[in-house]
Design an enzyme around this catalytic site. Structure first.
Site, PDB file in Angstrom:
ATOM      1  N   ARG A  96     -12.493  58.120  20.043  1.00 36.27           N
ATOM      2  CA  ARG A  96     -12.621  59.565  19.851  1.00 36.27           C
ATOM      3  C   ARG A  96     -12.697  59.984  18.389  1.00 36.27           C
ATOM      4  NH1 ARG A  96      -9.840  58.194  24.236  1.00 36.27           N
ATOM      5  NH2 ARG A  96     -10.306  59.322  26.162  1.00 36.27           N
ATOM      6  N   HIS A 121     -16.996  57.879  22.299  1.00 34.12           N
ATOM      7  CA  HIS A 121     -17.913  56.745  22.486  1.00 34.12           C
ATOM      8  C   HIS A 121     -19.361  57.038  22.102  1.00 34.12           C
ATOM      9  CE1 HIS A 121     -14.626  54.554  24.015  1.00 34.12           C
ATOM     10  NE2 HIS A 121     -14.709  54.845  25.287  1.00 34.12           N
ATOM     11  N   HIS A 195     -16.998  47.770  26.342  1.00 29.71           N
ATOM     12  CA  HIS A 195     -16.094  48.480  27.261  1.00 29.71           C
ATOM     13  C   HIS A 195     -15.994  47.777  28.622  1.00 29.71           C
ATOM     14  CE1 HIS A 195     -13.712  51.772  28.666  1.00 29.71           C
ATOM     15  NE2 HIS A 195     -14.079  52.603  27.691  1.00 29.71           N
ATOM     16  N   ALA A 196     -15.921  46.448  28.611  1.00 33.50           N
ATOM     17  CA  ALA A 196     -15.756  45.724  29.882  1.00 33.50           C
ATOM     18  C   ALA A 196     -14.416  46.066  30.524  1.00 33.50           C
ATOM     19  CB  ALA A 196     -15.850  44.221  29.649  1.00 33.50           C
ATOM     20  N   TYR A 197     -14.451  46.228  31.851  1.00 35.43           N
ATOM     21  CA  TYR A 197     -13.229  46.382  32.652  1.00 35.43           C
ATOM     22  C   TYR A 197     -12.976  45.056  33.342  1.00 35.43           C
ATOM     23  CZ  TYR A 197     -13.423  51.556  32.503  1.00 35.43           C
ATOM     24  OH  TYR A 197     -13.428  52.874  32.115  1.00 35.43           O
ATOM     25  N   ASP A 259      -3.628  54.195  27.612  1.00 34.88           N
ATOM     26  CA  ASP A 259      -4.950  54.471  27.034  1.00 34.88           C
ATOM     27  C   ASP A 259      -4.722  54.727  25.548  1.00 34.88           C
ATOM     28  OD1 ASP A 259      -7.610  54.962  26.599  1.00 34.88           O
ATOM     29  OD2 ASP A 259      -7.706  56.835  27.733  1.00 34.88           O
ATOM     30  N   GLU A 323     -10.403  46.828  24.363  1.00 27.83           N
ATOM     31  CA  GLU A 323     -11.515  47.140  23.463  1.00 27.83           C
ATOM     32  C   GLU A 323     -11.063  46.926  22.015  1.00 27.83           C
ATOM     33  OE1 GLU A 323     -12.984  51.231  24.799  1.00 27.83           O
ATOM     34  OE2 GLU A 323     -11.253  50.806  26.065  1.00 27.83           O
TER      35      GLU A 323
END
Length: 359
Positions: A96, A121, A195-197, A259, A323
């Protein structure tokens, strides 16, 4: 007779169609495989990791990332509304920027506000939604995919023509290495990440995964997830992952879930960021990086509206993100490590996700 110590040469990635974008452009999928059964698929749309197959302790490969099996999944109204950025390359600025603006060399730049009052992003059309030039190949380490993108001066409000190159390598020792580089013709903030989960179990949530993060401090944030500037010690808080803890163990003590950006203890060279262990499958993941920060996100906003490649529903905590990055809102926080890339300089950053098993 062949020498048993000789390692097979890496195989060039396979290329298949990944469907067409909403404007009719054909998109490709590149699949990199190694000798141990690891396989990663990456599309040139957003440089997105769509699939990553990793063997468990019984040697059976299974899916460990969230994703879809065609580009339409990444362009559906449901996905765009939810904005989870599954597997995508993130830029020009990951995370952000407060109030969608920053001042650089005396000039104020205004960005799109796409996350409440803030920019997230890269803006409305970040690097996750563009087509990258793709060049599959091989290296001594393993099969590679080189992706290139020119972000033009003024794109999403950012100054400078920024040339970005990202190389994915699937190594012979079961790691996915991501190498980022960039150059610019005007000073500009840059913060690149993926940004892989991840879900190492294949089950509906990741709360049983045990996580360790090599950080004694984290960046405290306000209600809009913008750093206050305070780097608070994790000791005695649910943010302390200096020893292994299950994700679900203390998540209820963190309003909204994890987060946040952790301030990694080491800042030079390639250093430890995090390790993850999933007890049922025995899978492990080690994250090393050259970056100073790590955003640990636990899929708090997933709500079951998205269905994955194998038809599974992605509900709350269906995946977690690690990340690697510079800190959020760095262009407005002079005490944070700088994210400003100058003309004549080159940005270089590496992050490695290494997989294994514990019996």
């Amino acid at each position: 007779m062949t020498d048993s110590t000789h390692t097979a040469a890496p195989v060039t990635p396979a290329v298949t169609s990944f469907g067409k974008t909403t404007d009719g452009t054909e998109v490709q999928l590149y699949t990199l495989t190694n000798a141990h059964g690891l396989q990663v698929s990456i599309t040139n749309y957003g440089g997105t990791i769509t699939s990553l197959l990793v063997p468990d302790k019984a040697g059976k490969p299974g899916e460990v990332v969230l994703g879809f099996n065609s580009v339409s999944g990444y362009q559906s109204p449901e996905f765009l509304k939810a904005g989870p950025y599954f597997g995508a390359l993130i830029g020009r600025y990951g995370n952000r920027i407060a109030e969608g603006r920053f001042t650089l060399d005396g000039k104020e730049y205004t960005l799109a506000k796409n996350n409440g009052e803030n920019t997230l992003h890269g803006g409305k059309k970040g690097f996750d939604k563009v087509l990258w030039q793709a060049e599959p190949g091989t290296s001594a380490e393993g099969p590679t995919l080189k992706l290139t993108y020119l972000s033009k001066d003024g794109e999403e409000g950012y100054p400078g023509n920024l040339t970005v190159t990202v190389v994915y390598t699937l190594t012979a020792d079961d790691a996915l290495e991501i190498d980022y580089s960039a150059t610019t013709d005007k000073a500009t903030p840059v913060n690149l990440t993926n940004h892989a989960y991840f879900n190492l179990s294949g089950s509906k949530d990741v709360l049983g995964h045990e996580v360790t993060i090599a950080a004694d401090r984290y960046t405290v944030v306000d209600a809009g997830l913008i750093p206050t500037g305070e780097l608070r010690p994790v000791k005695g808080t649910p943010f302390d992952f200096t020893t292994p803890h299950a994700i679900g163990e203390r998540i209820a003590q963190v309003p909204g879930g994890y987060d946040h950006n952790w301030v990694l203890n080491q800042t030079t060279g390639l250093h430890a960021a995090a390790t993850v262990y999933e007890p049922t499958t025995g899978r492990t993941m080690e994250v090393t990086t050259t970056e100073p920060g790590l955003q640990f996100y636990t899929g708090n906003f997933l709500d079951g509206t998205l269905k994955g490649a194998n038809g599974q529903t992605y509900g709350k905590h269906a995946g977690f993100c690690l990340e690697t990055q510079h800190f959020p809102d760095s262009p407005n926080q002079p005490k944070f490590p700088s994210t400003i890339l100058q003309p004549g300089q080159s940005l270089h950053s590496t992050t490695i996700y290494k997989f294994g098993v514990r019996q």
